[in-house]
Design an enzyme around this catalytic site. Structure first.
Site, mmCIF file in Angstrom:
data_model
loop_
_atom_site.group_PDB
_atom_site.id
_atom_site.type_symbol
_atom_site.label_atom_id
_atom_site.label_comp_id
_atom_site.label_asym_id
_atom_site.label_seq_id
_atom_site.Cartn_x
_atom_site.Cartn_y
_atom_site.Cartn_z
ATOM 1 N N GLU A 77 -6.055 -10.594 -2.112
ATOM 2 C CA GLU A 77 -6.869 -10.498 -0.894
ATOM 3 C C GLU A 77 -8.349 -10.426 -1.232
ATOM 4 O O GLU A 77 -9.110 -9.638 -0.666
ATOM 5 C CB GLU A 77 -6.445 -9.273 -0.069
ATOM 6 C CG GLU A 77 -4.962 -9.258 0.262
ATOM 7 C CD GLU A 77 -4.535 -8.056 1.093
ATOM 8 O OE1 GLU A 77 -5.396 -7.464 1.784
ATOM 9 O OE2 GLU A 77 -3.338 -7.718 1.057
ATOM 10 N N GLU B 168 0.796 -1.225 0.000
ATOM 11 C CA GLU B 168 0.000 0.000 0.000
ATOM 12 C C GLU B 168 0.837 1.288 0.000
ATOM 13 O O GLU B 168 0.697 2.139 0.885
ATOM 14 C CB GLU B 168 -0.974 -0.014 1.175
ATOM 15 C CG GLU B 168 -1.896 -1.218 1.137
ATOM 16 C CD GLU B 168 -2.791 -1.318 2.363
ATOM 17 O OE1 GLU B 168 -2.749 -0.438 3.242
ATOM 18 O OE2 GLU B 168 -3.541 -2.306 2.444
ATOM 19 N N ASP C 38 -12.115 -10.521 -1.508
ATOM 20 C CA ASP C 38 -13.404 -10.759 -0.856
ATOM 21 C C ASP C 38 -14.408 -9.785 -1.451
ATOM 22 O O ASP C 38 -14.038 -8.797 -2.084
ATOM 23 C CB ASP C 38 -13.337 -10.669 0.680
ATOM 24 C CG ASP C 38 -12.699 -9.401 1.219
ATOM 25 O OD1 ASP C 38 -12.743 -8.354 0.532
ATOM 26 O OD2 ASP C 38 -12.158 -9.445 2.342
ATOM 27 N N HIS D 31 -10.328 -6.151 -2.491
ATOM 28 C CA HIS D 31 -11.379 -6.062 -1.471
ATOM 29 C C HIS D 31 -12.541 -5.312 -2.118
ATOM 30 O O HIS D 31 -12.550 -4.076 -2.171
ATOM 31 C CB HIS D 31 -10.868 -5.318 -0.233
ATOM 32 C CG HIS D 31 -9.835 -6.071 0.532
ATOM 33 N ND1 HIS D 31 -10.105 -7.251 1.185
ATOM 34 C CD2 HIS D 31 -8.517 -5.823 0.750
ATOM 35 C CE1 HIS D 31 -9.012 -7.693 1.791
ATOM 36 N NE2 HIS D 31 -8.036 -6.841 1.524
ATOM 37 N N ASN E 97 2.148 -4.647 -3.400
ATOM 38 C CA ASN E 97 0.745 -5.001 -3.199
ATOM 39 C C ASN E 97 -0.044 -3.753 -2.815
ATOM 40 O O ASN E 97 0.416 -2.946 -2.008
ATOM 41 C CB ASN E 97 0.685 -6.038 -2.063
ATOM 42 C CG ASN E 97 -0.672 -6.694 -1.914
ATOM 43 O OD1 ASN E 97 -1.237 -7.199 -2.879
ATOM 44 N ND2 ASN E 97 -1.192 -6.721 -0.697
#
Length: 447
Positions: free
Chosen positions: A262, A157, A264, A234, A198
């Site tokens: 990641e 990030e 979801d 996400h 990432n």
């Protein structure tokens, strides 16, 4: 990026495994996800909590996925909570589990602005000191697992939403060059590991993903070791970026691998059939975009069960973001993943019965448990619930059922008065049992 849910109550940790009458949750498709992915030349992973890698949770994690990401266990605040004092317990546990189940490990994460120890964030450091601390941390952690980690999320990030660099301890103290330094130090510690940057909200083509694209392009031009980018994914229900595949492809065209790291898809609660159907379509769309690009190598879900998801604690009113529900039952999203990977799945029947295992009280040598059998859209005239204990638990007494135990295997059948479970109804039976050391949740099957 985000923590898997921590600080769960005992009830939340031990209440758990429910399965459709027709199929075990760990084998919801004819072929496990990891095998479907391998046939497509892909890796399918999940973030995990090390302490839960036993019982039904461990069964699913081991059977369905070919890669594990430690949700928290490899972050700086976990491994070095006190300067110079390291705690590798959970990280080692996850690596050992992965090795025992022929899985890769994705290291997460070496350099981040969050979940750092207070001694680091509250310290006053010169640039030379900060650089030394960062190099030592990376060299120590990557070196410890040299040859055991397939890929590292080295820098996590680094960007703001507008594509500018995020002001962090690292950027403020060392400038943007901290990214190249971190990658160089990680490569020196383990030349075989794939090294990634990432970030979140970089799934589609926009200012933030373009900043990441330009960074990777400049790093490669400068000869800095960079092997891939991680798109966290996400996502919010119904909001898969239309340019996802295009974005994956443009990074691949730079000569780097791409991973969905990641994944979801959160929804406003409560979940319903329409939302779950949309979630299935969203998961399927993301997987399909990865399958379509050769250099998209890995799709990892950020926790496979809603019982271990970060979403409800971070986004109040939202949840149900993973492929399995809180009782480890595969949701439509699971089947969306399988179908995108070329699997032929049997859609769960609209009428089904489930058995939910729970612990109502627990003490030093024993516990009281119960199993609730519930039916929707169908009914039972008799039932039998079976499970296998994973830590030597022994049933000593049962009520509202006849329970027998042979070794670790337990079978409970209905009493004369409660064999009937009507559509929309349920029955519950209970038991006392002994335990020692741990009390992992078993997977219950009906038959």
């Amino acid at each position: 990026m985000r923590s898997l849910r921590t600080g769960l109550s005992l009830a939340a940790l031990v209440t758990g495994a429910a399965l459709l009458l027709t199929a075990p949750a760990a084998h919801a498709a004819d072929t496990p996800l990891r095998d479907l992915a391998a046939a497509k030349g892909k890796v399918v992973g999940t973030a995990v909590t090390g302490s839960k890698l036993t019982g039904g949770y461990g069964d699913i994690a081991g059977a369905q996925f070919s890669s594990l990401t430690p949700g928290n266990a490899m972050k700086w605040g976990t491994v070095e909570p006190t300067q110079g004092s390291f705690n590798w317990t959970e990280a080692d546990q996850i690596v050992a589990f992965a090795q025992a189940h022929n899985q890769q490990v994705r290291g997460h994460t070496l350099v981040w602005h969050s979940q750092n120890p207070s001694w680091l964030t509250n310290g006053t450091w010169t640039p030379a000191q900060l650089s030394s601390l960062l190099q030592n941390h990376i060299s120590t952690e990557v070196g410890r697992y040299k040859g055991e980690i397939a890929a590292w999320d080295v820098v996590n990030e680094p960007f703001n939403e507008d594509g500018t660099y995020r002001p962090t301890l690292w950027y403020n103290g060392l400038g943007a060059n901290y990214i190249a330094q971190a990658l160089t130090w990680a490569h020196a510690a383990d030349p075989a590991a794939k090294l990634y940057i990432n970030d979140y909200n970089v799934e589609g083509v926009d200012a933030k993903s373009t900043a990441l694209y330009n960074l990777v392009k400049s790093l490669k031009a400068a000869g800095v070791p960079i092997d891939g980018v991680g798109l966290q994914a996400h996502l919010i229900l119904g909001q898969v970026p239309a340019t996802l595949q295009q974005n994956i492809q443009r990074f691949a065209d730079l000569g780097v691998d791409v991973a969905i790291t990641e994944l979801d898809v959160r929804m406003a609660l409560p979940a319903d059939s329409a939302k779950l159907a949309q979630q299935k379509a969203d998961f399927k769309s993301v997987l399909a975009a990865c399958v379509a690009v050769t250099r998209c190598v890995n799709v990892t879900v950020w926790g496979f069960t809603d019982a271990d998801s970060w979403v409800p604690g971070t986004f109040p009113g939202y949840g149900a973001a993973t492929p399995y529900d809180e009782n480890y039952v595969p949701k439509p999203a699971y089947y969306g993943i399988a179908e995108a990977l070329g699997g032929t799945t049997t859609t769960p029947p609209t009428g089904s019965c489930s058995a939910t295992y729970g612990v109502t009280s627990q003490w030093s040598t024993g516990f009281t448990g119960q199993v609730t059998i519930a039916c929707t859209g169908t009914a039972l005239s008799s039932w039998r619930a079976s499970w296998t204990y994973g830590a030597g638990q022994q049933i000593t007494q049962a009520w509202n059922a006849t329970c027998t135990q042979s070794g670790a295997a337990v079978t409970c059948t209905n009493a004369s008065y409660n064999g009937t479970v009507p559509d929309g109804g349920s029955v519950t039976f209970g038991f006392n049992a002994s335990w020692s050391g741990s009390n992992p949740v078993p997977v219950v099957t009906l038959g």
